[in-house]
Design a protein around this motif. Structure first.
Motif, mmCIF file in Angstrom:
data_model
loop_
_atom_site.group_PDB
_atom_site.id
_atom_site.type_symbol
_atom_site.label_atom_id
_atom_site.label_comp_id
_atom_site.label_asym_id
_atom_site.label_seq_id
_atom_site.Cartn_x
_atom_site.Cartn_y
_atom_site.Cartn_z
ATOM 1 N N ILE A 244 0.857 -1.034 -0.038
ATOM 2 C CA ILE A 244 0.133 0.007 -0.041
ATOM 3 C C ILE A 244 0.831 1.302 0.092
ATOM 4 O O ILE A 244 1.899 1.523 1.022
ATOM 5 C CB ILE A 244 -0.926 0.089 1.098
ATOM 6 N N LEU A 245 0.763 1.975 -1.087
ATOM 7 C CA LEU A 245 1.845 3.230 -1.286
ATOM 8 C C LEU A 245 1.127 4.694 -1.159
ATOM 9 O O LEU A 245 -0.508 4.719 -1.160
ATOM 10 C CB LEU A 245 2.071 2.866 -2.736
ATOM 11 N N ASP A 246 1.584 5.477 -0.586
ATOM 12 C CA ASP A 246 1.133 6.813 -0.588
ATOM 13 C C ASP A 246 1.365 7.502 -2.107
ATOM 14 O O ASP A 246 1.928 6.721 -2.889
ATOM 15 C CB ASP A 246 1.569 7.855 0.419
ATOM 16 N N GLU A 247 0.897 8.806 -2.138
ATOM 17 C CA GLU A 247 1.072 9.420 -3.415
ATOM 18 C C GLU A 247 2.418 9.636 -4.109
ATOM 19 O O GLU A 247 2.619 9.530 -5.151
ATOM 20 C CB GLU A 247 0.407 10.475 -3.380
ATOM 21 N N GLU A 248 3.289 9.677 -2.641
ATOM 22 C CA GLU A 248 5.014 9.880 -3.336
ATOM 23 C C GLU A 248 5.443 8.441 -3.409
ATOM 24 O O GLU A 248 6.606 8.654 -3.991
ATOM 25 C CB GLU A 248 5.654 10.552 -2.186
ATOM 26 N N GLY A 249 4.650 7.530 -3.420
ATOM 27 C CA GLY A 249 5.325 6.035 -3.620
ATOM 28 C C GLY A 249 6.006 5.439 -2.626
ATOM 29 O O GLY A 249 6.613 4.286 -2.741
#
Length: 392
Positions: A244-249
């Protein structure tokens, strides 16, 4: 029109209620109160009605789980009892294999590809108004009758339009937006042009002596009787851990299968630590290629436009740009849009631009266009454009 049983009928010649003809009607009876009252009203209107229950499961459960599910052995018996009370012939037709291929397998394939399908639309398109309708026409019936809450309007030139139900609270035109002109020409919805409440429909069923008058409505996905969609997907698609990643990867958590998520989801993300701003995070993207799920703030869900494929029109396809309202889910609100159809045939795409950004739009869902109460048509969402991000 030929009148003997089983006589073929020209499928291009639509039945019309306004000319007073007595139609041969095949009533799809699910075993619930709506379809039973619809069949009763069609018979009361003087039509020659035959009831049919669709067996859609090779191994139906004997009893539904609470108010979930449908098309069980119990439902078949309820439908038969209702047909006996109405005084119409009744049959059970086995469409389990067709349903498995066109609805269940399609549902699994869409989730496997990271999309969020609506199986009710697919069932209406492929089963009730394709497989069932084709068989009905071949047997000499004029129309298929269902308990959907929608209205068919017959124009002066004989063409037909699909409109919202009189009671907007019960309107089901969204899940019928996949019907094309031919299918609509042979569709009958006896409940759609009445403003009666569901309790009044139940009271009518009781007055008619129908035992389904107080039967609970079915909810959720009919072939997932316990309502556990994620469990169903896990059993059929398996488990595969991913990030599960955030918008910055950056990795913010792990999951056991990307198919267990849908765009706009907030609960059940199992993220180990809060976002830097302390606000909730939502599913923004699902990538089956690398088995990742991307999450972010609510603002990143705002969609300004979408591209949809496989458009289907309830009549003539629109030409050029047009202003409409769009509905994006079965019980969602309408939102003003500008739509443009590009290409033709299998390559046709519908470009929809929202007057104001909307949230939680997932590939695989249907966008249904309306011109006032009239259903213009529908298409399957393939890509979205967001205010703060590139197209998904």
């Amino acid at each position: 029109m030929t009148d003997y049983p089983g006589a073929p009928r020209d499928a291009a010649s639509p039945p019309t209620a306004r000319d007073g003809r007595r139609l041969r009607v095949l009533a799809a009876m699910s075993g619930g109160v709506d379809s039973a009252v619809a069949a009763a009203r069609a018979a009361e209107a003087g039509h020659d009605v035959t009831g049919v229950h669709l067996a859609l499961s090779a191994n139906p459960q004997s009893f539904r789980t609470g108010a979930r599910g449908c098309c069980t052995v119990e439902d078949s018996r309820d439908a038969r009892r209702a047909a006996d009370v109405i005084g119409i012939p009744f049959y059970v037709w086995d469409l389990a294999e067709r349903f498995r291929q066109d609805v269940v397998e399609d549902f699994l394939a869409e989730y496997r590809a990271g999309r969020t399908p609506n199986p009710c639309l697919r069932c209406n398109e492929k089963i009730k108004f394709a497989a069932l309708l084709d068989k009905a026409l071949a047997l000499g019936f004029d129309a298929v009758c269902t308990g959907h809450y929608a209205t068919v309007v017959v124009n002066e030139d004989g063409t037909r339009e699909l409109h919202r139900a009189s009671d907007l609270a019960k309107d089901q035109s969204y899940v019928l937006g996949v019907l094309d002109g031919r299918q609509l020409a042979h569709a009958m919805f006896p409940l759609g042009d009445t403003s009666t409440t569901k309790e009044e429909i139940r009271a009518e069923a009781a007055r008619r002596g129908l035992s389904v008058a107080r039967k609970p409505d079915s909810h959720d996905i009919c072939f997932i009787a316990d309502g556990d969609t994620q469990g169903f997907l896990a059993r059929h698609l398996g488990s595969a851990e991913g990030d599960i990643l955030d918008e910055e990867g950056h990795r913010v958590g792990r999951h056991s299968g990307a198919h267990g998520f849908t765009v706009g989801q907030r609960k059940g993300l199992r993220i180990g630590h809060p976002a830097p701003d302390g606000k909730p995070r939502y599913v923004l993207d699902i990538s089956p290629v690398d088995n990742t799920v991307t999450v972010g703030p609510a603002g990143s869900l705002e969609v300004t436009a979408l591209t949809a494929v496989r458009p289907r029109w309830c009549g003539t396809a629109p030409q050029g740009l047009g202003t409409y309202t769009a509905q994006l889910r079965a019980h969602g609100d309408e939102t003003p849009v500008t739509a443009e159809l590009t290409g033709s045939g299998p390559e046709a795409e519908l470009l929809v631009t929202f007057d104001e950004p909307v949230r939680g739009v997932a590939p695989g869902q249907a966008v249904v266009l309306y011109d006032g109460p009239r259903v213009v048509g529908s298409a399957t969402i393939a890509r979205t454009r967001r205010r703060s991000r590139a197209a998904t």
